[in-house]
Scaffold this motif. Structure first.
Motif, PDB file in Angstrom:
ATOM      1  N   HIS A   1       0.824  -1.209   0.000  1.00  0.00           N
ATOM      2  CA  HIS A   1       0.000   0.000   0.000  1.00  0.00           C
ATOM      3  C   HIS A   1       0.862   1.265   0.000  1.00  0.00           C
ATOM      4  O   HIS A   1       0.490   2.276  -0.596  1.00  0.00           O
ATOM      5  N   GLY A   2       2.010   1.201   0.664  1.00  0.00           N
ATOM      6  CA  GLY A   2       2.912   2.355   0.699  1.00  0.00           C
ATOM      7  C   GLY A   2       3.571   2.601  -0.645  1.00  0.00           C
ATOM      8  O   GLY A   2       3.764   3.749  -1.047  1.00  0.00           O
ATOM      9  N   VAL A   3       3.921   1.543  -1.351  1.00  0.00           N
ATOM     10  CA  VAL A   3       4.499   1.694  -2.681  1.00  0.00           C
ATOM     11  C   VAL A   3       3.448   2.253  -3.631  1.00  0.00           C
ATOM     12  O   VAL A   3       3.734   3.126  -4.460  1.00  0.00           O
ATOM     13  N   ALA A   4       2.217   1.755  -3.499  1.00  0.00           N
ATOM     14  CA  ALA A   4       1.119   2.273  -4.321  1.00  0.00           C
ATOM     15  C   ALA A   4       0.939   3.770  -4.089  1.00  0.00           C
ATOM     16  O   ALA A   4       0.721   4.544  -5.031  1.00  0.00           O
ATOM     17  N   TRP A   5       1.041   4.188  -2.835  1.00  0.00           N
ATOM     18  CA  TRP A   5       0.931   5.615  -2.505  1.00  0.00           C
ATOM     19  C   TRP A   5       2.030   6.415  -3.188  1.00  0.00           C
ATOM     20  O   TRP A   5       1.780   7.473  -3.768  1.00  0.00           O
ATOM     21  N   CYS A   6       3.245   5.902  -3.131  1.00  0.00           N
ATOM     22  CA  CYS A   6       4.379   6.599  -3.749  1.00  0.00           C
ATOM     23  C   CYS A   6       4.239   6.676  -5.275  1.00  0.00           C
ATOM     24  O   CYS A   6       4.761   7.605  -5.896  1.00  0.00           O
ATOM     25  N   ARG A   7       3.552   5.730  -5.865  1.00  0.00           N
ATOM     26  CA  ARG A   7       3.344   5.741  -7.320  1.00  0.00           C
ATOM     27  C   ARG A   7       2.136   6.568  -7.724  1.00  0.00           C
ATOM     28  O   ARG A   7       1.797   6.639  -8.909  1.00  0.00           O
ATOM     29  N   GLY A   8       1.470   7.189  -6.752  1.00  0.00           N
ATOM     30  CA  GLY A   8       0.365   8.084  -7.056  1.00  0.00           C
ATOM     31  C   GLY A   8      -0.976   7.410  -7.204  1.00  0.00           C
ATOM     32  O   GLY A   8      -1.924   8.006  -7.728  1.00  0.00           O
ATOM     33  N   LEU A   9      -1.090   6.172  -6.727  1.00  0.00           N
ATOM     34  CA  LEU A   9      -2.351   5.451  -6.838  1.00  0.00           C
ATOM     35  C   LEU A   9      -3.310   5.894  -5.743  1.00  0.00           C
ATOM     36  O   LEU A   9      -2.930   5.988  -4.569  1.00  0.00           O
ATOM     37  N   ASP A  10      -4.550   6.170  -6.104  1.00  0.00           N
ATOM     38  CA  ASP A  10      -5.569   6.554  -5.134  1.00  0.00           C
ATOM     39  C   ASP A  10      -5.838   5.355  -4.221  1.00  0.00           C
ATOM     40  O   ASP A  10      -6.224   4.282  -4.701  1.00  0.00           O
ATOM     41  N   PRO A  11      -5.647   5.493  -2.899  1.00  0.00           N
ATOM     42  CA  PRO A  11      -5.860   4.348  -2.000  1.00  0.00           C
ATOM     43  C   PRO A  11      -7.281   3.804  -2.031  1.00  0.00           C
ATOM     44  O   PRO A  11      -7.508   2.654  -1.645  1.00  0.00           O
ATOM     45  N   LEU A  12      -8.241   4.599  -2.478  1.00  0.00           N
ATOM     46  CA  LEU A  12      -9.602   4.081  -2.595  1.00  0.00           C
ATOM     47  C   LEU A  12      -9.683   2.936  -3.601  1.00  0.00           C
ATOM     48  O   LEU A  12     -10.537   2.055  -3.480  1.00  0.00           O
ATOM     49  N   LYS A  13      -8.794   2.949  -4.586  1.00  0.00           N
ATOM     50  CA  LYS A  13      -8.771   1.848  -5.545  1.00  0.00           C
ATOM     51  C   LYS A  13      -8.315   0.555  -4.871  1.00  0.00           C
ATOM     52  O   LYS A  13      -8.756  -0.540  -5.241  1.00  0.00           O
ATOM     53  N   LEU A  14      -7.433   0.675  -3.880  1.00  0.00           N
ATOM     54  CA  LEU A  14      -7.036  -0.501  -3.112  1.00  0.00           C
ATOM     55  C   LEU A  14      -8.204  -1.019  -2.292  1.00  0.00           C
ATOM     56  O   LEU A  14      -8.442  -2.234  -2.211  1.00  0.00           O
ATOM     57  N   LEU A  15      -8.935  -0.109  -1.676  1.00  0.00           N
ATOM     58  CA  LEU A  15     -10.069  -0.516  -0.852  1.00  0.00           C
ATOM     59  C   LEU A  15     -11.147  -1.187  -1.694  1.00  0.00           C
ATOM     60  O   LEU A  15     -11.834  -2.098  -1.222  1.00  0.00           O
ATOM     61  N   GLY A  16     -11.332  -0.740  -2.935  1.00  0.00           N
ATOM     62  CA  GLY A  16     -12.320  -1.367  -3.804  1.00  0.00           C
ATOM     63  C   GLY A  16     -12.041  -2.844  -4.009  1.00  0.00           C
ATOM     64  O   GLY A  16     -12.966  -3.672  -4.041  1.00  0.00           O
ATOM     65  N   LEU A  17     -10.767  -3.186  -4.140  1.00  0.00           N
ATOM     66  CA  LEU A  17     -10.390  -4.587  -4.312  1.00  0.00           C
ATOM     67  C   LEU A  17     -10.742  -5.393  -3.067  1.00  0.00           C
ATOM     68  O   LEU A  17     -11.346  -6.470  -3.154  1.00  0.00           O
ATOM     69  N   PHE A  18     -10.381  -4.887  -1.885  1.00  0.00           N
ATOM     70  CA  PHE A  18     -10.622  -5.622  -0.649  1.00  0.00           C
ATOM     71  C   PHE A  18     -12.091  -5.558  -0.215  1.00  0.00           C
ATOM     72  O   PHE A  18     -12.521  -6.364   0.610  1.00  0.00           O
ATOM     73  N   ARG A  19     -12.838  -4.625  -0.746  1.00  0.00           N
ATOM     74  CA  ARG A  19     -14.275  -4.568  -0.491  1.00  0.00           C
ATOM     75  C   ARG A  19     -15.027  -5.553  -1.388  1.00  0.00           C
ATOM     76  O   ARG A  19     -16.152  -5.944  -1.111  1.00  0.00           O
ATOM     77  N   GLY A  20     -14.379  -5.936  -2.481  1.00  0.00           N
ATOM     78  CA  GLY A  20     -14.978  -6.901  -3.377  1.00  0.00           C
ATOM     79  C   GLY A  20     -15.868  -6.302  -4.437  1.00  0.00           C
ATOM     80  O   GLY A  20     -16.640  -7.019  -5.080  1.00  0.00           O
ATOM     81  N   VAL A  21     -15.745  -4.980  -4.656  1.00  0.00           N
ATOM     82  CA  VAL A  21     -16.576  -4.358  -5.693  1.00  0.00           C
ATOM     83  C   VAL A  21     -15.893  -4.412  -7.055  1.00  0.00           C
ATOM     84  O   VAL A  21     -16.517  -4.103  -8.073  1.00  0.00           O
ATOM     85  N   ASP A  22     -14.617  -4.787  -7.082  1.00  0.00           N
ATOM     86  CA  ASP A  22     -13.899  -4.960  -8.342  1.00  0.00           C
ATOM     87  C   ASP A  22     -12.751  -5.918  -8.116  1.00  0.00           C
ATOM     88  O   ASP A  22     -12.524  -6.393  -6.998  1.00  0.00           O
ATOM     89  N   GLN A  23     -12.019  -6.180  -9.171  1.00  0.00           N
ATOM     90  CA  GLN A  23     -10.871  -7.087  -9.088  1.00  0.00           C
ATOM     91  C   GLN A  23      -9.547  -6.339  -9.210  1.00  0.00           C
ATOM     92  O   GLN A  23      -8.529  -6.907  -9.570  1.00  0.00           O
ATOM     93  N   GLY A  24      -9.606  -5.055  -8.863  1.00  0.00           N
ATOM     94  CA  GLY A  24      -8.458  -4.177  -9.053  1.00  0.00           C
ATOM     95  C   GLY A  24      -8.777  -3.249 -10.200  1.00  0.00           C
ATOM     96  O   GLY A  24      -8.705  -3.651 -11.365  1.00  0.00           O
ATOM     97  N   SER A  25      -9.164  -2.024  -9.876  1.00  0.00           N
ATOM     98  CA  SER A  25      -9.725  -1.139 -10.907  1.00  0.00           C
ATOM     99  C   SER A  25      -8.708  -0.197 -11.529  1.00  0.00           C
ATOM    100  O   SER A  25      -9.060   0.573 -12.417  1.00  0.00           O
TER     101      SER A  25
END
Length: 397
Positions: free
Chosen positions: A120-144
């Motif tokens: 998650h920290g590397v994703a943050w450094c690469r500019g990825l919106d952390p909400l996209k990570l939560l979507g995966l763990f919430r089960g609303v997508d498979q990684g958006s």
């Protein structure tokens, strides 16, 4: 860095580094700690290392501090959301912020990352919106997220599989002529993240073999957090993990994974080595998993609370804060502003997670292939017809 990359290649990643010339650290109980590269002590004091140095300024260090605080907030907030039933599961990174931020900030834009499910920290450094990570763990997508937008691959749940993906991708950019050209905006490298438990997987060892055989521009970044779920590192390897690299024909180095400066310096050198065509490097970030393996895990059943308390004294965020405060490089207003930003981030994550729309069951057919196949379209139509029978029965009541 203070020395040329040629010097780094010649000495820092030579076999000599495998056995000597590392800073020592003493743990709280006074026992001897494994040897590793360290530039910032747990007390927040800068130390020198003969092979690696940090070339950033104090603004860079303040940026590291902010990154780690916000990364921890993402982790804490996601854990709380899972406890409230908003996420199906969450893989915690508590205590590993320095390993991820230090290595993440060492990347160049053209470098590509193959993560596990905990970066998650590397994703943050690469500019990825952390909400996209939560979507995966919430089960609303498979990684958006689009892996090519930030050069950050989708999370990999299969333990160790991403190391093979990373090695193949590295061989690809090598054949595309994007390695060893001398152009800093063109030469690229790949980082494969994995944990100490994954080092026992066949996929990881096969990736080592291919990377060494083809001199692939890949950095294998292992976050050794001491526990492969419930198995301690002592049951996984008879030698330090970084020493395994020599048996495959490429160098390895162990770094204090709770030291963001050292992690940055070591990863920066390993990446540059890969970009110049010098092949793979194994980096072992020696750290500790302060939380559970995932939110379904109970670490109190297999490890001592005294060990956790001892590692709290080596908190990666606290040591950077101590350094900035002691040197007068940051005042209370700075720390307060970061804390305020953390609160805003937490609120955004809570609201954003709860407002995510539920996916339609038929959406799963749209994300199997890049282009829809006739067979899959037929399956989707058949399942849609099946679902419609329930709607008809409900309307008839």
């Amino acid at each position: 860095m203070s020395r040329t990359t040629k010097d780094v290649i010649a000495s820092d990643f030579g076999p000599a580094l495998m056995h000597r010339r590392r800073a020592q650290a003493e743990p709280p109980d006074g026992s001897r700690e494994p040897e590793f590269v360290q530039l910032l002590t747990p007390e927040g004091e800068r130390v020198e290392h003969p092979s690696f140095s940090f070339d950033g300024d104090e603004e860079t260090v303040r940026g590291f501090y902010r990154d780690m605080v916000l990364t921890r907030r993402i982790d804490v907030e996601a854990t709380a959301l899972q406890r409230h039933g908003e996420l199906g599961i969450w893989a915690q990174l508590l205590g590993q912020e320095a390993a991820q931020v230090g290595s993440g900030r060492a990347l160049s834009p053209q470098d590509f990352v193959f993560p596990t499910y905990r970066e998650h920290g590397v994703a943050w450094c690469r500019g990825l919106d952390p909400l996209k990570l939560l979507g995966l763990f919430r089960g609303v997508d498979q990684g958006s997220w689009d892996p090519h937008e930030a050069n950050f691959g989708l999370y990999t749940i299969v333990i160790g599989a991403q190391t093979l993906h990373a090695t193949g991708y590295a061989m690809g950019i090598q054949r595309d002529g994007n390695v060893g050209t001398g152009d800093p905006d063109r030469d690229a490298a790949v980082v494969a993240y994995f944990g100490d438990g994954a080092s026992s997987q066949g996929d990881v060892n096969e990736a080592f073999i291919f990377a060494a055989s083809y001199n692939a521009p890949v950095v294998f970044f292992c976050q050794n957090n001491q526990w492969a779920i419930s198995e301690p590192i002592e049951r996984q390897s008879r030698i330090p993990l970084y020493q395994r690299a020599l048996g495959f024909g490429f160098p390895g180095v162990r770094v204090d994974g709770n030291d963001v400066l050292a992690t940055y310096a070591v990863t920066q050198a390993a990446l540059q080595r890969a970009r110049e065509g010098q092949g793979p490097t194994f980096v072992e970030a020696y750290t500790y998993r302060m939380g559970a393996h995932t939110t379904t895990d109970d670490p109190t059943r297999y490890r001592l609370s005294s060990d956790v308390e001892a590692w709290k004294l080596r908190d990666p965020i606290a040591r950077v804060k101590a350094y900035l405060s002691r040197q007068g490089h940051a005042d209370q207003a700075f720390f307060d502003s970061v804390e305020a930003e953390s609160e805003e981030l937490g609120e955004r994550l809570r609201e954003g997670c709860r407002s995510m729309p539920d996916p339609h069951v038929l959406d799963v057919f749209d994300h199997v292939y890049a282009e829809q196949t006739d067979e899959l379209a037929q399956q989707k139509a058949a399942y849609a017809a099946y679902l419609s029978t329930f709607e008809t029965e409900e309307a008839a009541r």
